[in-house]
Every structure is written in structure tokens, then in C-alpha cells.
Write an enzyme that holds these catalytic residues in place. Structure first.
Site, short mmCIF file in Angstrom:
data_model
loop_
_atom_site.label_atom_id
_atom_site.label_comp_id
_atom_site.label_asym_id
_atom_site.label_seq_id
_atom_site.Cartn_x
_atom_site.Cartn_y
_atom_site.Cartn_z
N LYS A 1 0.83 -1.20 0.00
CA LYS A 1 0.00 0.00 0.00
C LYS A 1 0.87 1.26 0.00
O LYS A 1 0.57 2.24 -0.71
CB LYS A 1 -0.93 0.00 1.22
CG LYS A 1 -1.70 1.29 1.44
CD LYS A 1 -2.58 1.67 0.26
CE LYS A 1 -3.42 2.89 0.61
NZ LYS A 1 -4.20 3.37 -0.54
N LYS B 1 1.71 11.75 5.59
CA LYS B 1 1.89 10.65 6.54
C LYS B 1 2.32 9.37 5.83
O LYS B 1 3.27 8.69 6.24
CB LYS B 1 0.59 10.43 7.31
CG LYS B 1 0.60 9.27 8.30
CD LYS B 1 0.01 7.99 7.75
CE LYS B 1 -1.46 8.15 7.38
NZ LYS B 1 -2.02 6.87 6.89
#
Length: 302
Positions: free
Chosen positions: A176, A245
Site C-alpha cells: 500500500k 503521513k
């Protein structure tokens, strides 16, 4: 609805989670959700038949399989640990699915803590947008033991159109982060290319007339460009702070691996600059405006 169906828990019924949870309950699974700061999605899911629990521990006590769909590893760790956490309430054999984009180092640590209690912790992060979450056609990349994947696959297919089992726990989160690096790299590339095009006397429409009809076009391009072309802020609702992030997590992973990542470092720093400028809650396509501003241009959508 069969009594043999597992009871499903869901924590994090926000932009992505609401659609995922909706698909679970409307496709016949008993659903328990944890209260969310925004009451509208909670009340909507309750109207469809979901029940509400006050704490993560209560969710775990009531459920066989629990989904987490929150911002990142700090939030996941807080929900897992402590007297009101999932591990305090989960019974042996329960499965916790982290659909967040989390740090793989944290994922492996939580999986070990869960295993010590007889609980299975797996990663199934998401790709695509809230539109696909509502439609039940998200992509997910899964890290889980084969026998655990076999148990959760029917549940995942309630909200995912493409389910890829990559192997053991943490491979989902690793993939991911790589996926998001490619996506955010495209965002940075498009934003910079549009700024250069504009400084060269080309319009956004002219840029799009070539890129949007050639080999460089992609589903990501289509949603990203809706802001610059049509001032549509809802086509690609992923915040700058979340993108930053994810790029921090990938930089950390690359560092642990000893991987050389100069392009990724530049992409991360561009998102860091936009967040540092107080624009962290804007959406990723609005990076085009930020890069335009660096180049002394007005916003890309005109």
C-alpha cells in the site's frame, strides 16, 4: 441473514469506512460499529440495522471479525491496546483487519501481540476513493496467513471489487505504501508539469487535451484533474496530511531496508511543505495550486 454468518465490527466509519460498513450490513452481515465524532454516518448505519458500541473493547467482545479504518498506526495502536482496547475484549480465534494505511513495523508488532492472545491481526489496506467505497468496488491488498485469508475473503468482497492476497501479515501495508508513492508521485508530477506548461504559455485545457487523451492518462489522472479543470473538490478526497503521513511511512520503510529513494524523498518533501504551509486538510489535487503558487502563478483552476 444466516445465524452462521460471523458478526462484523467496524471502527472508523468516516469517508471510506461508511461505504464499506454500509456494504457489509446491506449484504447481510450483522454489524457492530463504534461511535464516531460525526454522528451522521453512525445514525445512517444504525438505520440500516447496525448496532453501536461505546468502546473498542465492546466491539471486540461482540464480534468475530473487526475492521479498523482510521488515519494510521498511532490510532490503530490506541484502539488495539489498553483496558478498553480490542485486545482486551477479543476472544480467541477472532480476526482484526487493519484497513488503514499503517506503518508495517507497527503492523508486525501488533500481529505478535494479538497472536500471544490467540487473536489474528491482518492487514487489508485500501485503494481508490470514497465513491468506490460506497459502491463496494474498492481494491484491497491483503497480508494474512492462507487459512485466515480464506475466512475473511467473503467479507472483504462485500466492499472490494479486487482482492489481492500478497502473502504474510505486513505485505499488504508494504504494498500500500508503494502504491501510494506511485500515486503521490503522479500528483507531484502533474502539478509541476502543469505549472511549467502555464509558464510556457499553455493553458490547463491545452495540457489536458494532450495528456488526457494520450498514453499518460489513467484513472488517477482523471480524478486528480477534476480540481484543476472543473474546480470539483469531491472527485479525489484524500488529504495532504494523509498523503504526507504515507510518504513518511514509506521513507521510514525505505530507510529500514537500506533502499535508495531520492525521488520519493522529493515527493515527501513537497507534501511536507504544503502541510507546513497550513494546507494539510486540503485534498491532493489541490497540490496543483500550491505548486502554482511556488511558481508565482494563480490557482490552477483559474
Amino acid at each position: 441473514m444466516s445465524d452462521a454468518r460471523p458478526v462484523i465490527g467496524f471502527i472508523g466509519v468516516g469517508l471510506m469506512g461508511h461505504g464499506m460498513a454500509k456494504n457489509l450490513v446491506t449484504k447481510g452481515y450483522p454489524l457492530v460499529i463504534m461511535g464516531h465524532r460525526k454522528r451522521e454516518p453512525v445514525e445512517h448505519l444504525k438505520s440500516l440495522g447496525a448496532t453501536e458500541a461505546a468502546t473498542a473493547r465492546e466491539v471486540a467482545q461482540a464480534c468475530d471479525i473487526v475492521h479498523l479504518c482510521v488515519t494510521g498506526s498511532p490510532q490503530v495502536e490506541a484502539l488495539m491496546r489498553g483496558p478498553d482496547g480490542l485486545l482486551a475484549g477479543a476472544r480467541a480465534g477472532a480476526i482484526i483487519i487493519d484497513c488503514s494505511t499503517s506503518n508495517p513495523v507497527s503492523t508486525l508488532a501488533l500481529a505478535a501481540e494479538a497472536q500471544a492472545r490467540g487473536v489474528h491481526f491482518v492487514d487489508a489496506p485500501l485503494s481508490r476513493t470514497p465513491k468506490e467505497a460506497e459502491a463496494g468496488t474498492l481494491d484491497t491488498m491483503v497480508g494474512a496467513a492462507p487459512e485466515i485469508f480464506a475466512r475473511i475473503e467473503p467479507v472483504l468482497r462485500c466492499w472490494a471489487g479486487q482482492v489481492v492476497h500478497l502473502g504474510p501479515v505486513s505485505l499488504g501495508h508494504k504494498m500500500k505504501l508503494i502504491n501510494n508513492f506511485v500515486a503521490m508521485g503522479y500528483a507531484a508530477l502533474y502539478s509541476e508539469a502543469m505549472a511549467i506548461a502555464r509558464k510556457a504559455g499553455l493553458s490547463i485545457e491545452q495540457f489536458h487535451s494532450v495528456i488526457g487523451s494520450g498514453r499518460m492518462r489513467s484513472p488517477f489522472y482523471d480524478t486528480f484533474m477534476q480540481w484543476s479543470l472543473n474546480h470539483d473538490e469531491n472527485a479525489h478526497r484524500f488529504t495532504i496530511s494523509n498523503a504526507h503521513k504515507d510518504m513518511r511511512y514509506l521513507a521510514s520503510m525505505a530507510g529500514e531496508l537500506g533502499a535508495v529513494n531520492p525521488i520519493q524523498a522529493d515527493v515527501k518533501n513537497l507534501f511536507a511543505a504544503m502541510e507546513a504551509a497550513g494546507q494539510g486538510e486540503r485534498f491532493v489535487p489541490m497540490l496543483a495550486d500550491f505548486v502554482a503558487g511556488i511558481n508565482a502563478l494563480p490557482p490552477a483552476h483559474g
